[in-house]
Enzyme design. Structure first.
Site, PDB file in Angstrom:
ATOM      1  N   ARG A  83       0.308  -0.761  -0.213  1.00 42.73           N
ATOM      2  CA  ARG A  83      -0.187   0.239   0.210  1.00 42.73           C
ATOM      3  C   ARG A  83       0.448   0.871  -0.236  1.00 42.73           C
ATOM      4  O   ARG A  83       0.436   2.267  -1.052  1.00 42.73           O
ATOM      5  CB  ARG A  83      -0.980  -0.164   1.465  1.00 42.73           C
ATOM      6  CG  ARG A  83      -2.400  -0.838   1.207  1.00 42.73           C
ATOM      7  CD  ARG A  83      -2.881  -0.766   2.918  1.00 42.73           C
ATOM      8  NE  ARG A  83      -3.703   0.044   3.132  1.00 42.73           N
ATOM      9  CZ  ARG A  83      -4.638   0.882   3.733  1.00 42.73           C
ATOM     10  NH1 ARG A  83      -4.378  -0.094   4.721  1.00 42.73           N
ATOM     11  NH2 ARG A  83      -5.365   1.311   3.505  1.00 42.73           N
ATOM     12  N   CYS A  94      -1.364   6.043   9.028  1.00 45.64           N
ATOM     13  CA  CYS A  94      -1.776   4.934   8.488  1.00 45.64           C
ATOM     14  C   CYS A  94      -2.858   5.433   7.407  1.00 45.64           C
ATOM     15  O   CYS A  94      -2.603   6.128   6.925  1.00 45.64           O
ATOM     16  CB  CYS A  94      -1.907   3.374   9.458  1.00 45.64           C
ATOM     17  SG  CYS A  94      -3.675   4.383  10.164  1.00 45.64           S
TER      18      CYS A  94
END
Length: 273
Positions: free
Chosen positions: A174, A229
């Protein structure tokens, strides 16, 4: 981290059950209703530890402090109550609770290392009874020093800054923009470095301090570190790990990547650092 047995023996500690599963909002409360640590009260990630989702602010924005205050008072928790948070052993949901309580200014809040799984594996007791406590009074003293705003991150994104480190806690694929299973745009905030949150743990338990120090050995503990995050939840695991080994100036960008890309003009980076 908490020596829960010692706290139970010495003080009137309260357990906060934070078990949760993304995509299955009934999981946590269902597990709590089946059994939990004696006297524990339940805090739901999305109903209690996150605010209402809006256009900006990310998928798990900071909750309204007054709503958390009401919940704490309902559970009979005052400013002087030691609180021990646990989840299933995932690590991030209890860390989110600890972070939220620190943000509210709570002094004695701990994380039960290994969570409920470790608690039961060691033969510790559980109960099905749902406790009821007399209402308390709780005072909020917000600690803005551990919360980074969107404006702060916007100011440093993509710039060569010697005084601030931006850490992305998501999985490497990611971070690199190879895949994005949740948010609408793949990539990362420009200038971020990658420290995957799961590297804080092994078999559901946070690493020993010496191992955590080794993870972060390339960073100057005197610099400001802003952790993010996808939505501000798993970043709390890195926040806990950094604070545990002496990094003093650590903040979470709670809106995180999902907030960053909610502003369509914001750039993202892909590929290697």
């Amino acid at each position: 981290m908490a020596d829960a047995i010692k706290l139970m023996e010495q003080k009137q500690a309260r357990f906060a059950d934070c078990r949760f599963k993304l995509g299955d909002p009934a999981f946590g409360i269902g597990e709590y209703n089946k059994d939990h640590i004696p006297g524990a009260v339940y805090f739901d990630l999305e109903r209690d530890l996150s605010g209402r989702v809006k256009k900006h602010g990310g998928r798990h924005p900071l909750p309204d402090p007054m709503a958390v205050k009401d919940k704490l008072e309902e559970y009979g928790i005052s400013n002087s109550t030691p609180i021990i948070a646990y989840d299933s052993g995932d690590g991030q949901y209890a860390a989110r609770f600890v972070y939220i309580l620190l943000y509210l200014g709570h002094k004695e809040v701990y994380l039960l290392n290994g969570g409920y799984r470790e608690w039961r594996a060691k033969g510790q007791p559980a109960e099905t009874n749902i406790p009821v406590y007399g209402k308390s009074v709780y005072s909020i003293h917000l600690n803005h020093e551990i919360a980074a705003s969107y404006e702060e991150v916007k100011e440093i994104a993509g710039k060569a800054r010697e005084d601030v480190i931006l850490l992305d806690s998501r999985e490497e694929r990611r971070f690199l923009g190879i895949e994005e299973p949740i948010d609408k745009k793949a990539g990362r905030i420009p200038g971020a470095l990658n420290e995957v949150w799961t590297h804080s743990l092994e078999d559901g338990k946070y690493l020993e301090p010496d191992q955590q120090r080794d993870r972060f050995r390339s960073y100057d503990s005197k610099k400001q570190i802003i952790v993010y995050c996808g939505s501000g939840v798993t970043a709390a695991a890195n926040f806990i790990a950094l604070k545990e080994v002496g990094f003093e100036n650590v903040k979470i960008y709670t809106g995180s990547y999902s907030d960053w890309i909610s502003y369509e003009d914001n750039p993202v980076e892909c590929g290697s650092e």
